[in-house]
Design a protein around this motif. Structure first.
Motif, PDB file in Angstrom:
ATOM      1  N   ALA A   1     -53.307  51.821  36.344  1.00  0.00           N
ATOM      2  CA  ALA A   1     -52.082  51.078  36.650  1.00  0.00           C
ATOM      3  C   ALA A   1     -52.094  50.759  38.141  1.00  0.00           C
ATOM      4  O   ALA A   1     -52.320  51.639  38.969  1.00  0.00           O
ATOM      5  CB  ALA A   1     -50.854  51.893  36.274  1.00  0.00           C
ATOM      6  N   THR A   2     -51.874  49.491  38.458  1.00  0.00           N
ATOM      7  CA  THR A   2     -52.095  49.006  39.813  1.00  0.00           C
ATOM      8  C   THR A   2     -50.864  48.258  40.313  1.00  0.00           C
ATOM      9  O   THR A   2     -50.272  47.472  39.582  1.00  0.00           O
ATOM     10  CB  THR A   2     -53.312  48.042  39.804  1.00  0.00           C
ATOM     11  N   MET A   3     -50.490  48.539  41.583  1.00  0.00           N
ATOM     12  CA  MET A   3     -49.460  47.725  42.248  1.00  0.00           C
ATOM     13  C   MET A   3     -50.192  46.620  43.003  1.00  0.00           C
ATOM     14  O   MET A   3     -50.821  46.887  44.032  1.00  0.00           O
ATOM     15  CB  MET A   3     -48.706  48.565  43.284  1.00  0.00           C
ATOM     16  N   PRO A   4     -50.103  45.374  42.535  1.00  0.00           N
ATOM     17  CA  PRO A   4     -50.847  44.298  43.218  1.00  0.00           C
ATOM     18  C   PRO A   4     -50.340  44.065  44.643  1.00  0.00           C
ATOM     19  O   PRO A   4     -51.112  43.795  45.548  1.00  0.00           O
ATOM     20  CB  PRO A   4     -50.604  43.064  42.347  1.00  0.00           C
ATOM     21  N   ALA A   5     -49.029  44.148  44.803  1.00  0.00           N
ATOM     22  CA  ALA A   5     -48.377  43.908  46.103  1.00  0.00           C
ATOM     23  C   ALA A   5     -46.960  44.433  45.988  1.00  0.00           C
ATOM     24  O   ALA A   5     -46.470  44.665  44.882  1.00  0.00           O
ATOM     25  CB  ALA A   5     -48.377  42.410  46.425  1.00  0.00           C
ATOM     26  N   PRO A   6     -46.264  44.616  47.115  1.00  0.00           N
ATOM     27  CA  PRO A   6     -44.887  45.095  47.037  1.00  0.00           C
ATOM     28  C   PRO A   6     -44.034  44.204  46.140  1.00  0.00           C
ATOM     29  O   PRO A   6     -44.152  42.982  46.174  1.00  0.00           O
ATOM     30  CB  PRO A   6     -44.397  45.028  48.482  1.00  0.00           C
ATOM     31  N   ARG A   7     -43.199  44.833  45.341  1.00  0.00           N
ATOM     32  CA  ARG A   7     -42.209  44.166  44.478  1.00  0.00           C
ATOM     33  C   ARG A   7     -42.822  43.330  43.354  1.00  0.00           C
ATOM     34  O   ARG A   7     -42.120  42.648  42.647  1.00  0.00           O
ATOM     35  CB  ARG A   7     -41.234  43.312  45.304  1.00  0.00           C
ATOM     36  N   GLU A   8     -44.164  43.389  43.192  1.00  0.00           N
ATOM     37  CA  GLU A   8     -44.771  42.720  42.033  1.00  0.00           C
ATOM     38  C   GLU A   8     -44.890  43.726  40.897  1.00  0.00           C
ATOM     39  O   GLU A   8     -45.043  44.916  41.140  1.00  0.00           O
ATOM     40  CB  GLU A   8     -46.156  42.169  42.395  1.00  0.00           C
ATOM     41  N   PRO A   9     -44.848  43.261  39.639  1.00  0.00           N
ATOM     42  CA  PRO A   9     -44.924  44.207  38.518  1.00  0.00           C
ATOM     43  C   PRO A   9     -46.221  45.010  38.545  1.00  0.00           C
ATOM     44  O   PRO A   9     -47.278  44.495  38.930  1.00  0.00           O
ATOM     45  CB  PRO A   9     -44.876  43.290  37.292  1.00  0.00           C
TER      46      PRO A   9
ATOM     47  N   THR B   1     -41.966  58.502  46.767  1.00  0.00           N
ATOM     48  CA  THR B   1     -42.822  57.698  47.652  1.00  0.00           C
ATOM     49  C   THR B   1     -43.379  56.488  46.914  1.00  0.00           C
ATOM     50  O   THR B   1     -43.540  55.413  47.498  1.00  0.00           O
ATOM     51  CB  THR B   1     -43.965  58.573  48.194  1.00  0.00           C
ATOM     52  N   ASP B   2     -43.667  56.637  45.620  1.00  0.00           N
ATOM     53  CA  ASP B   2     -44.191  55.501  44.848  1.00  0.00           C
ATOM     54  C   ASP B   2     -43.146  54.393  44.742  1.00  0.00           C
ATOM     55  O   ASP B   2     -43.488  53.207  44.750  1.00  0.00           O
ATOM     56  CB  ASP B   2     -44.632  55.966  43.457  1.00  0.00           C
ATOM     57  N   VAL B   3     -41.872  54.788  44.650  1.00  0.00           N
ATOM     58  CA  VAL B   3     -40.792  53.796  44.643  1.00  0.00           C
ATOM     59  C   VAL B   3     -40.790  53.055  45.983  1.00  0.00           C
ATOM     60  O   VAL B   3     -40.706  51.829  46.035  1.00  0.00           O
ATOM     61  CB  VAL B   3     -39.425  54.472  44.383  1.00  0.00           C
ATOM     62  N   HIS B   4     -40.923  53.823  47.074  1.00  0.00           N
ATOM     63  CA  HIS B   4     -40.944  53.189  48.397  1.00  0.00           C
ATOM     64  C   HIS B   4     -42.176  52.304  48.567  1.00  0.00           C
ATOM     65  O   HIS B   4     -42.103  51.245  49.191  1.00  0.00           O
ATOM     66  CB  HIS B   4     -40.902  54.270  49.496  1.00  0.00           C
ATOM     67  N   LEU B   5     -43.308  52.723  47.997  1.00  0.00           N
ATOM     68  CA  LEU B   5     -44.516  51.896  48.055  1.00  0.00           C
ATOM     69  C   LEU B   5     -44.284  50.577  47.327  1.00  0.00           C
ATOM     70  O   LEU B   5     -44.699  49.515  47.782  1.00  0.00           O
ATOM     71  CB  LEU B   5     -45.700  52.635  47.406  1.00  0.00           C
ATOM     72  N   HIS B   6     -43.609  50.666  46.197  1.00  0.00           N
ATOM     73  CA  HIS B   6     -43.358  49.457  45.415  1.00  0.00           C
ATOM     74  C   HIS B   6     -42.371  48.539  46.127  1.00  0.00           C
ATOM     75  O   HIS B   6     -42.429  47.316  45.974  1.00  0.00           O
ATOM     76  CB  HIS B   6     -42.845  49.838  44.020  1.00  0.00           C
TER      77      HIS B   6
ATOM     78  N   PRO C   1     -52.658  49.616  52.033  1.00  0.00           N
ATOM     79  CA  PRO C   1     -53.618  48.570  51.665  1.00  0.00           C
ATOM     80  C   PRO C   1     -53.504  48.152  50.196  1.00  0.00           C
ATOM     81  O   PRO C   1     -54.293  48.563  49.360  1.00  0.00           O
ATOM     82  CB  PRO C   1     -54.969  49.234  51.949  1.00  0.00           C
ATOM     83  N   TYR C   2     -52.527  47.304  49.866  1.00  0.00           N
ATOM     84  CA  TYR C   2     -52.408  46.780  48.501  1.00  0.00           C
ATOM     85  C   TYR C   2     -53.615  45.878  48.216  1.00  0.00           C
ATOM     86  O   TYR C   2     -54.139  45.286  49.144  1.00  0.00           O
ATOM     87  CB  TYR C   2     -51.110  45.979  48.348  1.00  0.00           C
ATOM     88  N   PRO C   3     -54.057  45.747  46.975  1.00  0.00           N
ATOM     89  CA  PRO C   3     -53.531  46.405  45.778  1.00  0.00           C
ATOM     90  C   PRO C   3     -53.787  47.906  45.814  1.00  0.00           C
ATOM     91  O   PRO C   3     -54.759  48.367  46.414  1.00  0.00           O
ATOM     92  CB  PRO C   3     -54.307  45.735  44.641  1.00  0.00           C
ATOM     93  N   LEU C   4     -52.883  48.618  45.142  1.00  0.00           N
ATOM     94  CA  LEU C   4     -52.869  50.069  45.255  1.00  0.00           C
ATOM     95  C   LEU C   4     -52.833  50.694  43.858  1.00  0.00           C
ATOM     96  O   LEU C   4     -52.101  50.223  42.993  1.00  0.00           O
ATOM     97  CB  LEU C   4     -51.602  50.456  46.024  1.00  0.00           C
ATOM     98  N   ILE C   5     -53.617  51.754  43.662  1.00  0.00           N
ATOM     99  CA  ILE C   5     -53.472  52.595  42.469  1.00  0.00           C
ATOM    100  C   ILE C   5     -52.657  53.801  42.924  1.00  0.00           C
ATOM    101  O   ILE C   5     -53.160  54.665  43.636  1.00  0.00           O
ATOM    102  CB  ILE C   5     -54.836  53.055  41.916  1.00  0.00           C
ATOM    103  N   PRO C   6     -51.365  53.860  42.558  1.00  0.00           N
ATOM    104  CA  PRO C   6     -50.538  54.979  43.038  1.00  0.00           C
ATOM    105  C   PRO C   6     -50.904  56.283  42.341  1.00  0.00           C
ATOM    106  O   PRO C   6     -51.765  56.318  41.455  1.00  0.00           O
ATOM    107  CB  PRO C   6     -49.120  54.546  42.678  1.00  0.00           C
ATOM    108  N   GLY C   7     -50.201  57.314  42.722  1.00  0.00           N
ATOM    109  CA  GLY C   7     -50.412  58.641  42.123  1.00  0.00           C
ATOM    110  C   GLY C   7     -51.138  59.541  43.098  1.00  0.00           C
ATOM    111  O   GLY C   7     -52.363  59.545  43.138  1.00  0.00           O
TER     112      GLY C   7
END
Ligand SMILES: [Zn+2]
Ligand SMILES: [Zn+2]
Length: 366
Positions: free
Chosen positions: A8-16, A44-49, A57-63
């Motif tokens: 599961a990847t965050m492509p950029a802030p506020r993107e799904p 912190t993951d909420v803040h990252l998003h 450094p997005y894209p990011l794999i959180p966790g």
């Protein structure tokens, strides 16, 4: 390992959050692969998003806190006792990596959590650096990562229930220097506040007041060891008055701020007794300034304020040990009750952001 790995990847802030496939990682000498059992969704993951942390450094794999099973060990990796890890061992690892042990902060100030070279899995390593986050079927264990075996009798889900908040709370309670019988107030009843309550209780605190919302979290706080609770529906002045009334007019010996709202700092200073101690560990992202009266709230009160940033291996190692020792009486396992697979990681994140769950756990190979 072979075949692609889903993460599961965050492509950029506020993107799904999206599930992407990555090439199977190849361990370096002294490295390994971790087949992820559980990873967590931390505040912190909420803040990252939300894009609230600088230099990510997005894209990011959180966790950043995860548990898994070791595979593909290259060479010999040993624990701190010198015992080699075996493939199949269930382990966790310190998310902080590359603390340099060569800079002023590491060697002179001896506060490695402020080392400028440290990198953190799932936060300051991006997806382009490799599979370095826990919301992934597999995590690339780089050489030098500090791995700890799950002790016998510690179910991985119990450990992940404590997770990041447990380590942060352990550091904060260390900083709080709680003495036997001290009265303590904990502001904030998220995962950090909950574990701070449990650890204050294990430290021998007397009265432990949990302050926060909503009501079900306050109820959980009593299971963690709070002796009384105060909801945010009670105005701050009234809360301070009630706490003074319960402490001979003085205020509590120690306040741990784990709330996150800037105004919680001023409230913490109003709850502590003269000459008491306040530990600030809730302000992990910049929510702006707040107003404090330096005369009445700090100087005249002769109060001690301590910041608390991150955690190092000592907090991590002791957190694993404490979780194993006290799992029978501290309900960390119940904090890991809400589980989500990779495809629903975005939903897990939203559930944490909207405070619908105390904690969400990601089960990548579920
Ligand atoms: Zn350093
Ligand atoms: Zn965290």
């Amino acid at each position: 390992m072979s075949g692609p790995v889903s993460a599961a990847t965050m492509p950029a802030p506020r993107e799904p959050v999206v599930v992407r496939e990555y090439a199977s990682p190849d361990p370096l000498p002294g490295g390994a692969i971790l087949r992820t059992l559980y990873s967590e969704v931390c505040g912190t993951d909420v803040h990252l998003h939300e894009g609230r942390l600088a230099g990510v450094p997005y894209p990011l794999i959180p966790g950043h806190v995860s548990v898994g099973r070791l595979t593909d060990i290259r060479g010999t990796i040993r624990d701190i006792e010198g015992v080699p890890f075996r493939e199949g061992d269930v382990v966790t690892f310190l998310d902080v990596h590359e603390t340099c042990n060569a800079c002023y902060q590491c060697l002179v100030a001896k506060q490695s959590t402020r080392c400028p070279h440290r990198r953190v899995y799932g936060i300051t390593y991006g997806a382009n650096d490799g599979l370095l986050g826990g919301w992934s079927e597999a995590i690339w264990m780089k050489p030098g990562v500090k791995i700890v075996r799950m002790p016998a009798g510690l179910p991985p889900e119990t450990f992940i229930g404590g997770g990041c908040g447990l380590m942060t709370a352990l550091h904060a309670v260390d900083r709080a220097d709680i003495r036997l019988g001290n009265s303590v107030a904990v502001l904030g009843v998220g995962p950090v506040g909950q574990s701070a309550i449990a650890l204050a209780s294990l430290s021998g605190a007397g009265e432990i007041v949990a302050i926060g919302a909503p009501a079900d979290r306050l109820e959980f706080a009593t299971r963690m060891g709070a002796t009384s609770v105060l909801g945010l529906d009670v105005p701050p002045d009234e809360r301070a008055a009630q706490i003074r009334a319960g402490t001979g007019g003085r205020g509590v010996d120690v306040v741990i701020e784990a709330a996150g709202a800037p105004e919680a700092v001023g409230q913490a200073l109003d709850l502590v007794r003269d000459g008491g101690r306040v530990v600030i560990c809730g302000q992990y992202t910049d929510h702006g300034p707040t107003t404090i009266n330096p005369h009445s709230q700090i100087n005249r009160k002769h109060v001690e304020i301590r910041g608390c940033w991150g955690s190092d291996f000592s907090h991590f190692y002791r957190a694993v040990d404490l979780a194993a020792r006290h799992a029978h009486r501290v309900p960390w396992a119940d904090m890991a009750a809400r589980r989500f697979d990779l495809a629903h990681a975005g939903e897990a994140l939203a559930a944490v952001a909207e405070r619908r769950v105390l904690k969400a756990v990601i089960v990548p190979n579920g």
